[in-house]
Design a protein around this motif. Structure first.
Motif, PDB file in Angstrom:
ATOM      1  N   TYR A   9      24.849 -17.057  46.198  1.00 61.10           N
ATOM      2  CA  TYR A   9      24.078 -18.250  45.812  1.00 61.10           C
ATOM      3  C   TYR A   9      24.108 -18.481  44.296  1.00 61.10           C
ATOM      4  O   TYR A   9      23.971 -19.591  43.813  1.00 61.10           O
ATOM      5  CB  TYR A   9      22.631 -18.182  46.328  1.00 61.10           C
ATOM      6  N   VAL A  10      24.328 -17.409  43.533  1.00 64.13           N
ATOM      7  CA  VAL A  10      24.442 -17.566  42.086  1.00 64.13           C
ATOM      8  C   VAL A  10      25.770 -18.247  41.762  1.00 64.13           C
ATOM      9  O   VAL A  10      25.845 -19.156  40.923  1.00 64.13           O
ATOM     10  CB  VAL A  10      24.310 -16.206  41.380  1.00 64.13           C
ATOM     11  N   LEU A  11      26.806 -17.800  42.487  1.00 66.30           N
ATOM     12  CA  LEU A  11      28.129 -18.410  42.297  1.00 66.30           C
ATOM     13  C   LEU A  11      28.066 -19.900  42.633  1.00 66.30           C
ATOM     14  O   LEU A  11      28.605 -20.742  41.905  1.00 66.30           O
ATOM     15  CB  LEU A  11      29.144 -17.688  43.198  1.00 66.30           C
ATOM     16  N   THR A  12      27.368 -20.190  43.728  1.00 67.26           N
ATOM     17  CA  THR A  12      27.218 -21.593  44.152  1.00 67.26           C
ATOM     18  C   THR A  12      26.500 -22.388  43.072  1.00 67.26           C
ATOM     19  O   THR A  12      26.901 -23.504  42.727  1.00 67.26           O
ATOM     20  CB  THR A  12      26.402 -21.650  45.463  1.00 67.26           C
ATOM     21  N   ALA A  13      25.431 -21.796  42.540  1.00 65.28           N
ATOM     22  CA  ALA A  13      24.652 -22.499  41.504  1.00 65.28           C
ATOM     23  C   ALA A  13      25.514 -22.791  40.289  1.00 65.28           C
ATOM     24  O   ALA A  13      25.455 -23.882  39.715  1.00 65.28           O
ATOM     25  CB  ALA A  13      23.444 -21.657  41.099  1.00 65.28           C
ATOM     26  N   ARG A  14      26.322 -21.780  39.919  1.00 67.22           N
ATOM     27  CA  ARG A  14      27.226 -21.987  38.782  1.00 67.22           C
ATOM     28  C   ARG A  14      28.221 -23.093  39.098  1.00 67.22           C
ATOM     29  O   ARG A  14      28.525 -23.950  38.249  1.00 67.22           O
ATOM     30  CB  ARG A  14      27.992 -20.707  38.466  1.00 67.22           C
ATOM     31  N   ALA A  15      28.769 -23.030  40.353  1.00 68.25           N
ATOM     32  CA  ALA A  15      29.788 -23.998  40.767  1.00 68.25           C
ATOM     33  C   ALA A  15      29.232 -25.418  40.754  1.00 68.25           C
ATOM     34  O   ALA A  15      29.959 -26.384  40.521  1.00 68.25           O
ATOM     35  CB  ALA A  15      30.308 -23.639  42.163  1.00 68.25           C
ATOM     36  N   LYS A  16      27.901 -25.502  40.988  1.00 68.92           N
ATOM     37  CA  LYS A  16      27.277 -26.835  40.981  1.00 68.92           C
ATOM     38  C   LYS A  16      27.117 -27.356  39.559  1.00 68.92           C
ATOM     39  O   LYS A  16      26.673 -28.480  39.340  1.00 68.92           O
ATOM     40  CB  LYS A  16      25.911 -26.769  41.657  1.00 68.92           C
ATOM     41  N   GLY A  17      27.439 -26.484  38.593  1.00 71.05           N
ATOM     42  CA  GLY A  17      27.396 -26.915  37.203  1.00 71.05           C
ATOM     43  C   GLY A  17      26.027 -26.817  36.560  1.00 71.05           C
ATOM     44  O   GLY A  17      25.755 -27.469  35.553  1.00 71.05           O
ATOM     45  N   LEU A  18      25.120 -25.978  37.147  1.00 75.80           N
ATOM     46  CA  LEU A  18      23.787 -25.819  36.567  1.00 75.80           C
ATOM     47  C   LEU A  18      23.884 -25.106  35.225  1.00 75.80           C
ATOM     48  O   LEU A  18      24.765 -24.270  35.012  1.00 75.80           O
ATOM     49  CB  LEU A  18      22.889 -25.012  37.512  1.00 75.80           C
ATOM     50  N   ARG A  19      22.917 -25.387  34.349  1.00 75.74           N
ATOM     51  CA  ARG A  19      22.908 -24.733  33.052  1.00 75.74           C
ATOM     52  C   ARG A  19      22.672 -23.223  33.229  1.00 75.74           C
ATOM     53  O   ARG A  19      21.997 -22.809  34.181  1.00 75.74           O
ATOM     54  CB  ARG A  19      21.784 -25.306  32.187  1.00 75.74           C
ATOM     55  N   TRP A  46      16.977 -18.029  35.266  1.00 76.48           N
ATOM     56  CA  TRP A  46      15.542 -17.938  35.573  1.00 76.48           C
ATOM     57  C   TRP A  46      15.184 -18.440  36.965  1.00 76.48           C
ATOM     58  O   TRP A  46      14.285 -17.898  37.599  1.00 76.48           O
ATOM     59  CB  TRP A  46      14.733 -18.705  34.507  1.00 76.48           C
ATOM     60  N   ARG A  47      15.896 -19.476  37.473  1.00 75.25           N
ATOM     61  CA  ARG A  47      15.546 -20.016  38.795  1.00 75.25           C
ATOM     62  C   ARG A  47      16.183 -19.230  39.932  1.00 75.25           C
ATOM     63  O   ARG A  47      15.569 -19.033  40.986  1.00 75.25           O
ATOM     64  CB  ARG A  47      15.989 -21.481  38.896  1.00 75.25           C
ATOM     65  N   HIS A  48      17.396 -18.771  39.731  1.00 71.21           N
ATOM     66  CA  HIS A  48      18.126 -18.167  40.859  1.00 71.21           C
ATOM     67  C   HIS A  48      18.306 -16.655  40.743  1.00 71.21           C
ATOM     68  O   HIS A  48      18.334 -15.971  41.760  1.00 71.21           O
ATOM     69  CB  HIS A  48      19.488 -18.850  41.013  1.00 71.21           C
ATOM     70  N   VAL A  49      18.456 -16.161  39.537  1.00 69.48           N
ATOM     71  CA  VAL A  49      18.707 -14.717  39.396  1.00 69.48           C
ATOM     72  C   VAL A  49      17.391 -13.943  39.269  1.00 69.48           C
ATOM     73  O   VAL A  49      17.077 -13.086  40.089  1.00 69.48           O
ATOM     74  CB  VAL A  49      19.601 -14.435  38.157  1.00 69.48           C
ATOM     75  N   VAL A  50      16.616 -14.273  38.237  1.00 73.51           N
ATOM     76  CA  VAL A  50      15.431 -13.463  37.928  1.00 73.51           C
ATOM     77  C   VAL A  50      14.424 -13.484  39.077  1.00 73.51           C
ATOM     78  O   VAL A  50      13.873 -12.442  39.443  1.00 73.51           O
ATOM     79  CB  VAL A  50      14.785 -13.946  36.609  1.00 73.51           C
TER      80      VAL A  50
END
Lengths: 558, 322
Positions: B221-231, B237-241
């Motif tokens: 899900y972190v990879l997905t978040a990155r792929a979505k272009g999130l800062r 803070w939203r997905h990892v921590v």
């Protein structure tokens, strides 16, 4: 507890993070600078001690620090001066009857307790009679100071008469330790058949209500593991202390205590270990005082006659050989950094006249030690260890943990020398409590032990530890000698000091000959204070001691 | 609450009660295993005469058999009575209440600071893994973690003793001062011991948070978040921590549980009159009732905090009930 402090605690947690983040600046400084009590001319002295004041109730506390507080807050009939001679305190004079069975004291006229009520001989009589009444119950703690006492009476406000069941030569030294308590305060707790409530009274001060006492100070604030504050007693019958307040701060870490002295957070330290003294001496803002102390270190033989093994260790010739093999000069120089004297008798030179000057420290003489062991028939084995009764002379030496530190170095010096006389020693450390369990006589749990005593100045206590009657009590050596016991009884009953002194010397001679334990070092008492202060009355137990009020009453800023 | 949640809470609750009972008995035995007692401890004090020692033994029932003492102890405990301290003849509960009140602010402050700072340093070192930042933060954390506590405390005294109080809770002679002045004074005295607590706890928080953060960072899900272009900061803070903090819950609960137990070494070095110092004293004096009382409270505190952590865990991740 101070209500302001309780209220404040609720805010601490939240504010704390902020404080840490901001790195709040110092608003501390020297103890004197922190003072808020008293007027401009008042001075507050802050002492560091490493023993807690376990209770303000004299029927409960056992720590010497608590007894020192009582010395300053409750009157006693007599006290020691700094030279350890008995001098007046609440009693101005005294007389013993010719048969030794009655002591008559003249006490201070018009004296008052700190709350302004009269302090009279009746309070002293009440204290003595109450302790006698509950001697096996709530007052057992103080009953030891009344050996031989039958009763007391106060025919008038300034006269106390103490009636003895039998003469007791150490009576004045013993009664000196008995704090006189205000009958008005304590009588309500002296109830029941056992007087148990005497021990449940906390005797704590509260704001505006100091503990009622009659010494030079009165306790205004108490914290067992913190700071206890003593304030000058305005009603004290003697000369008033120079300082307005005396703070006594408990330190659980001696290293932190010495750093606090160096940093000016406290003004003085009562009792410094030899290694600490050297680190303080380099600091020119501090005074380090040392003098021969009442603090003896011993090498104990278990002489209990019914032991099953290693009976060679009970032979006087072996004791004598070991005594010759102990290099006291090296021990003093290296283990105690020079802060000790070679010891020769359990009655230390610091006790003054009681130490028999005829008893000399045995010379360090390995040849003589070897000769004695050879003559006893203990032949050297192939591995350099002698054989005694078919067994190698290889022994475990137990060491009580309050001896660790200098004691470990002492052992290493002894071990090396004993190897040269064919005796092998191994060290095993024990907690004090375990060591005490091992040494309760009759004991077969140990052969050799290293420990020590901080004895009172009067010789009776130390001499008594070698009597047969102290099996199960003070005896740690198992030594039992009928002639010695007879002498002890004679010195106890002696009604003249000269006669008593003569018998005490005879007893010391017996101990020097039989050597139930080897006294190897008399450790100096070391105190330290800031050069901002002067007037400390040093004794063989330092300036903060149950022996006298003279240690601190004249302390003032330079 | 559904049935599985209720079962889970009951099972955990029963286990907690059994643990407390076992610890009560264990504490009784443990302190009596060594030879000697409070009475034998007095044997080298000249004013503690043999007659006095006998009276003390009778007063505290030390001459009775261990079984009798155990039964009396349990009976008293069931009545909520922790006994009387041998050392000062006061109720153990009263002694411990004062001690805990002194301990909790100081240890809480240090623990809280360690949790906050440890979380930040753990996240930072994971986010900047294999960089100077990572090596610097983990190296520092490991160093503090490995220092003996008493040594660290003494070093802080040597370094900061001239500017900060090094012993006790209050400035002597400051009696009767306004409450705010007393509070500030207590805070001032708290800085060094709390700092020591913080530094000793910091390492474990840094390492646990770093490890959990790294694990979360490798999730899909972190990879997905990155792929979505999130800062980057949003991903962190939203997905990892948020996901990485789950295992930290247990550590926090354990730390909170131990707050009541104080910090024996810290309180001893700084002469802080809390429960840690009281335990140290009680061990030296063989004050069994104080030791039993202190360990009982510590046990209850740790068990309750663990129980709450279990329930919280269940709330955060219901899979743990399976």
């Amino acid at each position: 507890m101070n209500s302001a402090l309780s209220r404040s605690r609720a805010l601490l947690l939240a504010a704390g993070t902020l404080v840490l983040a901001l790195g709040l600046g110092s608003f501390g400084g020297s103890a004197a600078a922190n003072s808020t009590g008293g007027g401009a001319s008042d001075q507050n002295l802050l002492l560091g001690i490493h023993l807690d004041i376990d209770s303000l109730n004299p029927f409960v506390a056992v720590q010497v620090s608590s007894l020192a507080v009582y010395e300053y807050t409750y009157p006693a009939l007599v006290q020691y001066n700094t030279a350890l001679q008995i001098v007046p305190y609440f009693a101005t004079s005294w007389q013993q009857s010719t048969n030794g069975l009655t002591w008559t004291f003249t006490t201070r006229s018009h004296a008052k307790w700190s709350d302004g009520t009269p302090l009279t001989a009746a309070d002293a009589a009440w204290t003595i009679n109450t302790v006698l009444k509950y001697a096996t119950g709530g007052a057992a703690e103080l009953a030891g100071y009344l050996a031989g006492v039958k009763s007391a009476s106060a025919p008038n406000a300034d006269t106390l008469v103490v009636h003895m069941a039998q003469p007791e030569a150490a009576f004045l030294a013993d009664i000196r330790e008995m704090p006189i308590l205000p009958k008005e305060v304590w009588s309500r707790y002296a109830t029941g058949t056992k007087g148990a409530t005497l021990k449940t009274f906390a005797n704590d001060p509260s704001p505006g209500h100091p503990v009622v006492g009659g010494g030079p100070f009165m306790v205004t604030s108490y914290d067992k593991l913190g700071v206890t504050i003593l304030e000058r007693n305005p009603n004290y019958f003697g000369s008033k202390p120079d300082v307005a307040e005396l703070g006594i701060e408990y330190f659980s870490s001696p290293d932190a205590e010495l750093e606090a002295l160096k940093d000016g957070q406290i003004d003085a330290v009562w009792t410094v270990v030899p290694s600490g003294a050297n680190s303080l001496k380099a600091d020119k803002s501090l005074v380090v005082h040392s003098q021969p102390g009442l603090n003896v270190h011993d090498f104990i033989f278990n002489d209990y006659s019914k032991q099953k093994t290693d009976l060679a260790l009970t032979l006087p010739v072996v004791h004598q050989a070991f005594d010759y093999a102990i290099n006291r000069s090296e021990i003093v120089k290296y283990a105690f950094d020079g802060y000790a004297q070679p010891a020769s008798s359990p009655i230390l030179s610091a006790t003054g006249k009681w130490h028999d000057p005829a008893i000399k420290t045995p010379p360090y003489d390995l040849a003589k030690a070897n000769q004695l062991l050879n003559e006893a028939g203990f032949k050297m084995g192939a591995n350099g260890v002698r054989i005694a009764d078919g067994q190698p002379m290889s022994y475990t030496v137990y060491m009580a943990d309050d001896e660790l530190g200098p004691g470990t170095e002492v052992f290493q010096i002894m071990k090396g020398d004993f190897q040269k006389i064919g005796v092998q020693l191994t060290l095993e450390a024990l907690t004090d409590s375990t060591a005490a369990t091992y040494t309760v006589q009759p004991s077969t749990k140990f052969h050799l032990m290293m420990w020590g005593w901080t004895p009172p100045p009067d010789p009776s206590f130390m001499l008594n530890t070698y009597t047969c009657t102290q099996f199960g009590g003070w005896s740690e050596t198992g030594f039992c000698n009928a002639t010695y016991d007879k002498l002890f009884d004679e010195q106890s009953a002696a009604t003249t000091p000269t006669k008593r002194l003569q018998i005490v010397y005879q007893m010391e001679q017996v101990l020097a000959k039989d050597i139930p334990e080897i006294m190897y070092a008399d450790q100096d008492w070391i105190d330290a204070w800031s050069t901002k202060w002067t007037g400390f009355g040093e004794t063989a137990q330092g300036f903060f001691t149950p022996l006298t009020t003279m240690g601190l009453v004249h302390v003032h800023e330079t | 609450m559904n049935r599985s949640a209720a079962d889970y809470a009951l099972r955990r609750g029963a286990l907690a009660l059994v643990t407390i009972f076992l610890v009560v008995s264990f504490n009784f035995v443990l302190f009596r295993l060594l030879p000697g007692s409070f009475v034998t401890n007095l044997s080298h004090i000249p004013n503690a005469t043999p007659a006095f020692r006998r009276a003390i033994a009778a007063e505290f029932g030390l001459e009775r058999s261990k079984w009798e003492q155990y039964i009396i102890y349990l009976q008293q405990l069931l009545h909520g009575n922790l006994g009387v301290s041998y050392a000062n003849d006061r109720p153990v509960l009263s002694n411990l209440t004062t001690d805990i009140a002194n301990t909790v602010p100081m240890v809480s402050l240090g623990t809280l600071a360690a949790i906050v700072l440890g979380t930040l340093t753990g996240v930072a070192s994971a986010w900047r893994r294999r960089t100077v930042v990572d090596h610097g933060l983990t190296g520092t954390a490991l160093a503090f973690y490995s220092f003996p506590t008493q040594w660290l405390g003494l070093m802080l005294i040597l370094l900061l003793g001239s500017v900060l109080p090094t012993s006790g809770m209050h400035t002597p002679f400051l009696i009767g001062a306004p409450w705010w002045k007393s509070a500030l004074d207590e805070l001032h005295h708290m800085i060094l011991p709390s700092l020591t607590v913080m530094l000793t706890l910091l390492g474990q928080y840094t390492l646990v948070v770093r490890s959990a953060t790294l694990e979360a960072m490798s999730e899909d899900y972190v990879l997905t978040a990155r792929a979505k272009g999130l800062r980057g900061s949003r991903v962190l803070w939203r997905h990892v921590v948020r996901n990485a903090l789950l295992p930290v819950t247990t550590l926090v609960a354990l730390s909170i549980g131990f707050i009541v137990g104080g910090a024996i070494l810290v309180e001893t070095v700084f002469s802080w009159p809390g429960i840690g110092l009281a335990v140290y004293q009680a061990v030296s004096e063989r004050d069994y009732p104080m030791l039993q009382g202190a360990f009982l409270l510590l046990t209850i505190s740790v068990v309750v905090c663990n129980y709450l952590a279990d329930l919280l865990y269940f709330r955060l991740d219901p899979r743990v009930a399976r």
